[in-house]
Each structure stands twice: as C-alpha cells, then as structure tokens.
Design a protein around this motif. Structure first.
Motif, PDB file in Angstrom:
ATOM      1  N   LEU A  14       0.805  -1.217   0.000  1.00 44.25           N
ATOM      2  CA  LEU A  14       0.000   0.000   0.000  1.00 44.25           C
ATOM      3  C   LEU A  14       0.842   1.274   0.000  1.00 44.25           C
ATOM      4  O   LEU A  14       1.974   1.308   0.479  1.00 44.25           O
ATOM      5  CB  LEU A  14      -0.967   0.039   1.187  1.00 44.25           C
ATOM      6  CG  LEU A  14      -1.892  -1.169   1.361  1.00 44.25           C
ATOM      7  CD1 LEU A  14      -2.800  -0.943   2.565  1.00 44.25           C
ATOM      8  CD2 LEU A  14      -2.696  -1.452   0.116  1.00 44.25           C
ATOM      9  N   LYS A  16       1.051   4.991   1.553  1.00 42.84           N
ATOM     10  CA  LYS A  16       0.560   5.704   2.723  1.00 42.84           C
ATOM     11  C   LYS A  16       0.282   7.155   2.370  1.00 42.84           C
ATOM     12  O   LYS A  16       1.173   7.890   1.957  1.00 42.84           O
ATOM     13  CB  LYS A  16       1.594   5.623   3.848  1.00 42.84           C
ATOM     14  CG  LYS A  16       1.113   6.177   5.179  1.00 42.84           C
ATOM     15  CD  LYS A  16       2.135   5.911   6.268  1.00 42.84           C
ATOM     16  CE  LYS A  16       1.655   6.404   7.625  1.00 42.84           C
ATOM     17  NZ  LYS A  16       2.622   6.108   8.700  1.00 42.84           N
ATOM     18  N   PHE A  22      -4.631   4.979   3.325  1.00 42.71           N
ATOM     19  CA  PHE A  22      -3.743   4.233   2.459  1.00 42.71           C
ATOM     20  C   PHE A  22      -4.443   3.970   1.120  1.00 42.71           C
ATOM     21  O   PHE A  22      -5.676   3.979   1.043  1.00 42.71           O
ATOM     22  CB  PHE A  22      -3.363   2.902   3.104  1.00 42.71           C
ATOM     23  CG  PHE A  22      -2.777   3.046   4.484  1.00 42.71           C
ATOM     24  CD1 PHE A  22      -1.410   3.090   4.672  1.00 42.71           C
ATOM     25  CD2 PHE A  22      -3.602   3.159   5.593  1.00 42.71           C
ATOM     26  CE1 PHE A  22      -0.866   3.232   5.940  1.00 42.71           C
ATOM     27  CE2 PHE A  22      -3.076   3.302   6.869  1.00 42.71           C
ATOM     28  CZ  PHE A  22      -1.701   3.339   7.037  1.00 42.71           C
ATOM     29  N   GLN A  42      -5.086  -6.383   1.804  1.00 47.76           N
ATOM     30  CA  GLN A  42      -4.719  -4.972   1.822  1.00 47.76           C
ATOM     31  C   GLN A  42      -5.306  -4.260   3.032  1.00 47.76           C
ATOM     32  O   GLN A  42      -4.645  -3.400   3.640  1.00 47.76           O
ATOM     33  CB  GLN A  42      -5.175  -4.295   0.530  1.00 47.76           C
ATOM     34  CG  GLN A  42      -4.357  -4.698  -0.695  1.00 47.76           C
ATOM     35  CD  GLN A  42      -4.795  -3.982  -1.956  1.00 47.76           C
ATOM     36  OE1 GLN A  42      -5.968  -3.605  -2.100  1.00 47.76           O
ATOM     37  NE2 GLN A  42      -3.869  -3.795  -2.879  1.00 47.76           N
ATOM     38  N   ALA A  46      -3.207  -2.292   5.875  1.00 45.86           N
ATOM     39  CA  ALA A  46      -3.454  -0.910   6.288  1.00 45.86           C
ATOM     40  C   ALA A  46      -3.573  -0.808   7.805  1.00 45.86           C
ATOM     41  O   ALA A  46      -2.966   0.059   8.450  1.00 45.86           O
ATOM     42  CB  ALA A  46      -4.717  -0.378   5.612  1.00 45.86           C
ATOM     43  N   TYR A  75      -8.178   2.986   1.554  1.00 45.25           N
ATOM     44  CA  TYR A  75      -8.392   2.362   2.858  1.00 45.25           C
ATOM     45  C   TYR A  75      -8.283   3.424   3.943  1.00 45.25           C
ATOM     46  O   TYR A  75      -7.280   4.123   4.038  1.00 45.25           O
ATOM     47  CB  TYR A  75      -7.356   1.258   3.103  1.00 45.25           C
ATOM     48  CG  TYR A  75      -7.489   0.099   2.138  1.00 45.25           C
ATOM     49  CD1 TYR A  75      -8.319  -0.979   2.431  1.00 45.25           C
ATOM     50  CD2 TYR A  75      -6.789   0.093   0.931  1.00 45.25           C
ATOM     51  CE1 TYR A  75      -8.453  -2.033   1.544  1.00 45.25           C
ATOM     52  CE2 TYR A  75      -6.915  -0.955   0.037  1.00 45.25           C
ATOM     53  CZ  TYR A  75      -7.752  -2.016   0.351  1.00 45.25           C
ATOM     54  OH  TYR A  75      -7.880  -3.058  -0.533  1.00 45.25           O
TER      55      TYR A  75
END
Length: 290
Positions: A14, A16, A22, A42, A46, A75
């Motif tokens: 991911l 950030k 994310f 995922q 996160a 996310y």
C-alpha cells in the motif's frame, strides 16, 4: 525473489497517504471484479501499519459491493481502541466514494497462557500431489479462451489439492477439502507480510468447498458465486514460505448461501489459524442475475 511473488508483496504493501489513510492498486486477474482476498489482505496491511508492538489475532469483514479491478482502492483506518493488551481497528475500503468492504481487526501483545488445539488430519504430504496450476494447464482446452492465459500463468502461491480432480468436471462428494499451500519463493522475515499474504490466500478456493456435495464447477455459467463475509483467527506464528495445510469443510448450504470453515496447520501439525466464510451460491435458472 521470483517477480510474481514480489509483485504480490508490493500489491499488499500500500501507499501511505496519511497516518490513517492508504491506497492500494487493484490486481487484474482477467475478471471485472476484484479478488476478495486482495481486499482482505490490503485492509489488514493498512490496519497493521497503525499498530506497534502487537500482532493481529483476528479479523472480521463484510463484502459490501464488488470491487472494480480497473480502479485503485482507498483504505481508511479508524483507531477504535488502544488498551493495555489489545488494539482494535475498523477499516473501510472504498472505490470512487463507495464502500466495498468493512473490516474490524484486533491486535494483541505477546502473552503466555493455556494451550490446546485440534490434531491435524492425517493426509499425505504435498510431495504426493501435483499443483493446481498443473491441472489447469493439463485441462487448458476446457478453459474459455479469454481467461485461459490468466488461469495457466505463473502464480505467487502454489496450491496442491489432496482431493485432486478435473476442476471443470467435478464429481459430487463430501464438502471437505485439504489443500497444501506455500509461496513459490522465500519471503522476508517480517511477520506482517506473512499474515497479510495468508489473509489474501484464505479466500482462494474456500467457498468452492460448498459446491463439492453438488458436483458443481465454480466456472458453471449458471452459477453466481460471491463471498459475503470472511473471518480469520491467527493462533500462532507461522511462515507462508513453508508448507501449510488448509483444511476446509462446508457443514451447510441453504437459501442460496453456503457456509464454510477452515483450519490451517503447518507441516509439524501446529494449528496456526482458523477461518470462516459465508458466500452467495445462486443458480441463474431460479433468479434474474441482471
């Protein structure tokens, strides 16, 4: 490291955007919908990036709507609680402003306590079986041409199914599967990589167990199949680059839903995780799927 495997690690890492936000890319597997295991992995990745000194011990999620494989996924992590022993996170996965998955994950410090577990079933080791990929390649002529290349391409995870049979012409039997699985190359020592990758893997072929009593292929054009929810409990440390045995069974199917549950053991017989899922199993001759 094998580039197919490193690509999966990158997929789960991911980007950030802030402390609690994310973005992950979507994996194109040749289908318009995003693979559910990708979103689970995922989302756990996160949440893990917002917790220090604690490891995930459970997660529970609902698939709200299908993800679009052509779009990235955002996310957002809510820090619900950080207690003395446990931390709880709520994760929302969305695309184009619409929620596609909601997850709650709990993290725990390392503690010693009571110990017991179910024994691992006695099944032959992985060296006794061919990989699922080799079966797809063996029966490539039965795969629709538009997805044949994708289903017969190299994969980051190798699966060896004890109950081996033609995946496109299955025989009706009991609702139980035993699957040996491991990454195709060595992984870094970071336990969060192993956990997020296992989360990705546990959704693969899991709901298919509920089709076995009926002898229906997952590729049957009259079948609409989709994961509705998914849960994982991490019991003990493990490595996904060593062989793990995924034992799945389906005790019930009704009302166009199938229920499956699983236990995952390492090769030494240690129970490292448990899973559960309910999914949609809808026949098109009974329902309007449009």
């Amino acid at each position: 490291m094998n580039p197919v495997l490193s690509g999966l690690i990158d997929l789960l890492s991911l980007e950030k955007r802030s402390d609690d936000q994310f973005v992950g890319m979507s994996q194109d597997l040749g289908f318009p919908k995003v693979f559910g295991g990708q979103v689970i992995g995922q989302a756990l990745s996160a949440a893990s990036q917002t917790v220090e000194g604690r490891v995930p011990h459970s997660l529970h999620c609902y698939f709200i709507r299908p993800g679009d494989a052509a779009q990235p996924i955002e996310y957002e992590v809510e820090r619900v609680r950080d207690g003395r022993s446990f931390s709880v996170r709520r994760i929302i996965a969305s695309q184009l402003g619409k929620t596609i998955l909601v997850m709650t994950a709990s993290f725990h410090i390392e503690e010693n306590g009571l110990e017991h577990q179910d024994a691992m079933p006695q099944v032959p080791g992985p060296e006794n079986f061919k990989s699922e990929l080799s079966l797809y390649r063996l029966h490539a002529e039965e795969i629709p041409s538009k997805i044949r290349g994708l289903l017969t391409a190299d994969r980051p995870i190798e699966y060896r199914i004890v109950e081996n049979q033609n995946p496109f012409r299955p025989r009706a039997g009991i609702g139980k599967r035993h699957i040996w699985m491991r990454s195709i190359d060595a992984l870094p020592d970071d336990p969060f990589i192993h956990q997020s990758m296992l989360a990705y893997t546990t959704d693969y072929g899991f709901l298919e167990t509920a089709l076995q009593p009926h002898g229906i292929s997952i590729g049957n054009p009259q079948l609409n199949i989709a994961s509705l929810d998914h849960s994982i409990w991490f019991h003990r440390p493990f490595r996904l680059d060593d062989w793990l045995l995924y034992v799945a069974d389906s005790p019930s199917a009704s009302a166009s839903r199938g229920f499956v549950r699983g236990q995952i053991y390492n090769r030494d017989g240690v129970l490292i995780a448990s899973t559960a899922q309910e999914g949609l199993l809808r026949k098109s001759e009974l329902y309007d799927l449009t």
